[in-house]
Motif scaffolding. Structure first.
Motif, PDB file in Angstrom:
ATOM      1  N   VAL A  69       0.873  -1.163   0.000  1.00 22.95           N
ATOM      2  CA  VAL A  69       0.000   0.000   0.000  1.00 22.95           C
ATOM      3  C   VAL A  69       0.913   1.216   0.000  1.00 22.95           C
ATOM      4  O   VAL A  69       1.793   1.324   0.859  1.00 22.95           O
ATOM      5  CB  VAL A  69      -0.913   0.011   1.244  1.00 22.95           C
ATOM      6  CG1 VAL A  69      -1.730   1.288   1.304  1.00 22.95           C
ATOM      7  CG2 VAL A  69      -1.804  -1.222   1.273  1.00 22.95           C
ATOM      8  N   LEU A  71       1.286   5.313   0.228  1.00 24.56           N
ATOM      9  CA  LEU A  71       0.598   6.503   0.713  1.00 24.56           C
ATOM     10  C   LEU A  71       1.416   7.745   0.392  1.00 24.56           C
ATOM     11  O   LEU A  71       2.634   7.758   0.566  1.00 24.56           O
ATOM     12  CB  LEU A  71       0.424   6.439   2.233  1.00 24.56           C
ATOM     13  CG  LEU A  71      -0.258   5.208   2.814  1.00 24.56           C
ATOM     14  CD1 LEU A  71      -0.197   5.242   4.332  1.00 24.56           C
ATOM     15  CD2 LEU A  71      -1.684   5.135   2.337  1.00 24.56           C
ATOM     16  N   TYR A  77      -4.243   5.233   5.856  1.00 22.95           N
ATOM     17  CA  TYR A  77      -4.464   3.785   5.710  1.00 22.95           C
ATOM     18  C   TYR A  77      -4.490   3.164   7.101  1.00 22.95           C
ATOM     19  O   TYR A  77      -3.685   3.514   7.960  1.00 22.95           O
ATOM     20  CB  TYR A  77      -3.352   3.136   4.875  1.00 22.95           C
ATOM     21  CG  TYR A  77      -3.552   1.654   4.712  1.00 22.95           C
ATOM     22  CD1 TYR A  77      -4.550   1.153   3.886  1.00 22.95           C
ATOM     23  CD2 TYR A  77      -2.780   0.749   5.421  1.00 22.95           C
ATOM     24  CE1 TYR A  77      -4.760  -0.212   3.758  1.00 22.95           C
ATOM     25  CE2 TYR A  77      -2.978  -0.619   5.295  1.00 22.95           C
ATOM     26  CZ  TYR A  77      -3.974  -1.087   4.458  1.00 22.95           C
ATOM     27  OH  TYR A  77      -4.182  -2.432   4.337  1.00 22.95           O
TER      28      TYR A  77
END
Length: 121
Positions: A69, A71, A77
């Protein structure tokens, strides 16, 4: 009544070490922490709590076993409780963390990167 305003940029400016969260404030049973991140952390999990990351500056990758993930500034998140993860940043990242009071940054693995939570101010 005294109104105490906190400034995230000023708090981050007071931090000189990476991977050393500082408590900015608390709300109910949660700490709001500021942290500077660079390099790769350790793979770990928090068996009993979710962990919220909010990037202020930079690009943070949260490695998960089933994919990363990524960011950027103003992205949030939440790593769900029990999910193994490993944050990393090629360049400096400034971030906020929201987690229950007493949460250890290295979760269930401990080790050399375990931080003693520091207070700002």
């Amino acid at each position: 009544m005294t109104h105490h305003v906190l400034n995230v940029d000023a708090a981050l400016g007071a931090i000189s070490e990476y991977w050393q969260p500082h408590r900015l404030t608390s709300i109910n049973d949660y700490d709001v922490k500021v942290v500077k991140i660079q390099g790769e952390f350790v793979w770990h999990t928090h068996p009993d709590t979710d962990e919220l990351f909010m990037v202020i500056n930079g690009e943070l990758t949260i490695q998960l076993r089933d994919g990363d993930v990524v960011l950027g500034p103003n992205d949030i998140y939440v790593v769900p409780r029990g999910i193994e993860h490993c944050p990393k940043a090629e360049n400096e990242v400034q971030a906020l963390l929201f987690e229950p009071k007493g949460t250890v940054n290295t979760g269930d693995v401990g080790g050399d990167m375990t931080a003693q939570l520091r207070e700002l101010g």
